[in-house]
Write a protein that holds these residues in place. Structure first.
Motif, PDB file in Angstrom:
ATOM      1  N   ARG A  42       0.870  -1.178   0.000  1.00 61.34           N
ATOM      2  CA  ARG A  42       0.000   0.000   0.000  1.00 61.34           C
ATOM      3  C   ARG A  42       0.906   1.226   0.000  1.00 61.34           C
ATOM      4  N   VAL A  43       0.705   2.087  -1.000  1.00 59.81           N
ATOM      5  CA  VAL A  43       1.497   3.302  -1.168  1.00 59.81           C
ATOM      6  C   VAL A  43       0.579   4.490  -0.912  1.00 59.81           C
ATOM      7  N   PHE A  44       0.949   5.325   0.060  1.00 56.88           N
ATOM      8  CA  PHE A  44       0.192   6.523   0.407  1.00 56.88           C
ATOM      9  C   PHE A  44       0.869   7.722  -0.231  1.00 56.88           C
ATOM     10  N   LEU A  45       0.078   8.556  -0.904  1.00 59.85           N
ATOM     11  CA  LEU A  45       0.610   9.731  -1.602  1.00 59.85           C
ATOM     12  C   LEU A  45       0.202  11.005  -0.876  1.00 59.85           C
ATOM     13  N   ASN A  46       0.918  12.092  -1.134  1.00 63.02           N
ATOM     14  CA  ASN A  46       0.640  13.344  -0.430  1.00 63.02           C
ATOM     15  C   ASN A  46      -0.642  14.029  -0.894  1.00 63.02           C
ATOM     16  N   ASN A  47      -1.306  13.509  -1.905  1.00 64.22           N
ATOM     17  CA  ASN A  47      -2.571  14.102  -2.339  1.00 64.22           C
ATOM     18  C   ASN A  47      -3.763  13.368  -1.717  1.00 64.22           C
TER      19      ASN A  47
END
Length: 117
Positions: A42-47
């Motif tokens: 799971r990759v969390f992005l700043n948007n």
């Protein structure tokens, strides 16, 4: 006085909703309801978005990677670049829900590689 009263009313409403069994919208709750499959990360992005990733992908500063978590059966390697030392990281995550957070300010890119453990 009004601000304090408003906070108490909101907190009381949330506590009452939880006690009554209602679902309160909290970002972490959504993650628990739709976990990534084994073999992905799971990759969390700043948007404020996140995704389940397999294989290898590189993300640029827009959107930047804020956090990465492994799942069962995967080894995750994350390499970030940027002008400051805190931006240049190499992190290896073992299988089973291990996570790492990354500095957003100055991050130029992040490469996330997901392989079988």
């Amino acid at each position: 006085m009004t601000r304090t009263l408003r906070r108490l009313v909101i907190r009381g409403s949330v506590i009452g909703a939880i006690a009554a069994g209602a679902v309160v919208a909290i970002p972490q709750t959504a993650i628990a309801e739709a976990p990534c499959q084994d073999g992905t990360a799971r990759v969390f992005l700043n948007n404020s978005t996140n995704l389940c990733q397999s294989g290898s992908a590189t993300y640029t500063a827009l959107p930047a990677v804020s956090k990465v978590c492994s799942t069962g059966g995967t080894k995750v390697v994350v390499d970030t670049t940027g002008p400051r030392r805190i931006n240049r990281r190499h992190v290896e995550l073992e299988p089973g829900g291990h996570c790492a957070r990354f500095e957003l300010e100055g991050q130029e890119s992040a490469t996330v590689q997901v392989t079988p453990a």
